[in-house]
Design a protein around this motif. Structure first.
Motif, short mmCIF file in Angstrom:
data_model
loop_
_atom_site.label_atom_id
_atom_site.label_comp_id
_atom_site.label_asym_id
_atom_site.label_seq_id
_atom_site.Cartn_x
_atom_site.Cartn_y
_atom_site.Cartn_z
N ALA A 171 0.86 -1.19 0.00
CA ALA A 171 0.00 0.00 0.00
C ALA A 171 0.90 1.23 0.00
O ALA A 171 1.99 1.21 0.57
CB ALA A 171 -0.91 0.01 1.22
N GLU A 172 0.40 2.29 -0.64
CA GLU A 172 1.17 3.53 -0.68
C GLU A 172 0.21 4.71 -0.78
O GLU A 172 -0.70 4.71 -1.62
CB GLU A 172 2.12 3.54 -1.87
N ALA A 173 0.41 5.69 0.11
CA ALA A 173 -0.44 6.87 0.12
C ALA A 173 0.28 8.00 0.86
O ALA A 173 1.20 7.76 1.65
CB ALA A 173 -1.77 6.58 0.80
N SER A 174 -0.16 9.20 0.61
CA SER A 174 0.36 10.36 1.33
C SER A 174 0.01 10.22 2.81
O SER A 174 -1.07 9.72 3.16
CB SER A 174 -0.28 11.62 0.76
N LYS A 175 0.91 10.67 3.67
CA LYS A 175 0.66 10.61 5.11
C LYS A 175 -0.64 11.33 5.47
O LYS A 175 -1.35 10.92 6.39
CB LYS A 175 1.84 11.21 5.86
N ASP A 176 -0.97 12.39 4.73
CA ASP A 176 -2.20 13.15 4.97
C ASP A 176 -3.46 12.33 4.71
O ASP A 176 -4.53 12.64 5.23
CB ASP A 176 -2.25 14.41 4.10
N TYR A 184 -3.58 3.41 9.14
CA TYR A 184 -4.62 2.83 8.30
C TYR A 184 -4.58 3.51 6.93
O TYR A 184 -4.67 4.73 6.85
CB TYR A 184 -6.00 3.03 8.94
N PHE A 185 -4.46 2.70 5.89
CA PHE A 185 -4.37 3.19 4.51
C PHE A 185 -5.75 3.21 3.86
O PHE A 185 -6.54 2.28 4.06
CB PHE A 185 -3.46 2.28 3.69
N ALA A 225 -4.95 -1.61 7.88
CA ALA A 225 -3.74 -1.51 8.70
C ALA A 225 -2.93 -2.79 8.56
O ALA A 225 -3.46 -3.83 8.17
CB ALA A 225 -4.11 -1.26 10.15
N PHE A 226 -1.64 -2.70 8.90
CA PHE A 226 -0.72 -3.82 8.72
C PHE A 226 0.11 -4.01 9.98
O PHE A 226 0.30 -3.09 10.76
CB PHE A 226 0.22 -3.52 7.54
N TRP A 227 0.67 -5.23 10.15
CA TRP A 227 1.54 -5.47 11.29
C TRP A 227 2.49 -6.63 11.03
O TRP A 227 2.42 -7.29 10.00
CB TRP A 227 0.74 -5.70 12.57
N LYS A 228 3.37 -6.85 12.00
CA LYS A 228 4.46 -7.85 11.98
C LYS A 228 5.32 -7.68 10.75
O LYS A 228 5.92 -6.62 10.57
CB LYS A 228 3.92 -9.25 12.14
N GLU A 229 5.39 -8.67 9.86
CA GLU A 229 6.28 -8.59 8.69
C GLU A 229 5.91 -7.46 7.75
O GLU A 229 6.73 -6.98 6.99
CB GLU A 229 6.27 -9.91 7.90
N ALA A 230 4.66 -7.05 7.78
CA ALA A 230 4.21 -5.93 6.94
C ALA A 230 4.48 -4.65 7.71
O ALA A 230 3.78 -4.32 8.66
CB ALA A 230 2.73 -6.07 6.62
N THR A 231 5.52 -3.93 7.31
CA THR A 231 5.91 -2.73 8.03
C THR A 231 5.52 -1.47 7.25
O THR A 231 5.35 -1.50 6.04
CB THR A 231 7.43 -2.71 8.29
N VAL A 232 5.39 -0.39 7.99
CA VAL A 232 5.02 0.89 7.40
C VAL A 232 6.18 1.86 7.59
O VAL A 232 6.75 1.95 8.69
CB VAL A 232 3.73 1.46 8.06
N SER A 233 6.54 2.56 6.52
CA SER A 233 7.62 3.54 6.59
C SER A 233 7.31 4.70 5.66
O SER A 233 6.43 4.61 4.81
CB SER A 233 8.96 2.90 6.22
N GLU A 234 8.07 5.78 5.83
CA GLU A 234 7.86 6.97 5.00
C GLU A 234 8.57 6.85 3.67
O GLU A 234 9.42 6.09 3.44
CB GLU A 234 8.33 8.22 5.74
#
Length: 100
Positions: free
Chosen positions: A11-16, A26-27, A91-100
């Motif tokens: 998933a990819e989206a603007s932080k806003d 949550y994306f 939303a994602f967790w564990k191996e699925a990480t979220v970064s900028e």
């Protein structure tokens, strides 16, 4: 912001455009690569958000059960607590990480 597993963007989206709830990002549904997610039968009910839909993420032939979730029909009163409608946001967790 990106959600990814081993370099594959899920998933990819603007932080806003994201919503942060209880420390999780949550994306928006349109930003998620739905072809990598499959609905899971795992049940869960949050007392203030409602029934959860979990997803198994599959990347490069490897499955990651219940590493994503959403609230298809959240409890309406939770919108006041969150600040906006987050129906079907993921939303994602564990191996699925979220970064900028």
């Amino acid at each position: 912001m990106k959600a990814h597993i081993n370099g594959t963007v899920i998933a990819e989206a603007s932080k806003d455009d994201l919503i942060q709830i209880e420390g999780n990002w949550y994306f928006p549904p349109s930003s998620v690569k739905s072809e990598l997610l499959e609905e899971s039968p795992t049940p869960y009910h949050c007392p203030w958000k409602g029934d959860t839909q979990y997803f198994t993420i599959t990347v490069d032939g490897t499955s990651y059960p219940d590493r994503a979730w959403s609230y298809p029909t959240p409890i309406p009163s939770s919108f006041d607590r969150v600040g906006k409608d987050y129906s079907n946001y993921v939303a994602f967790w564990k191996e699925a990480t979220v970064s900028e």
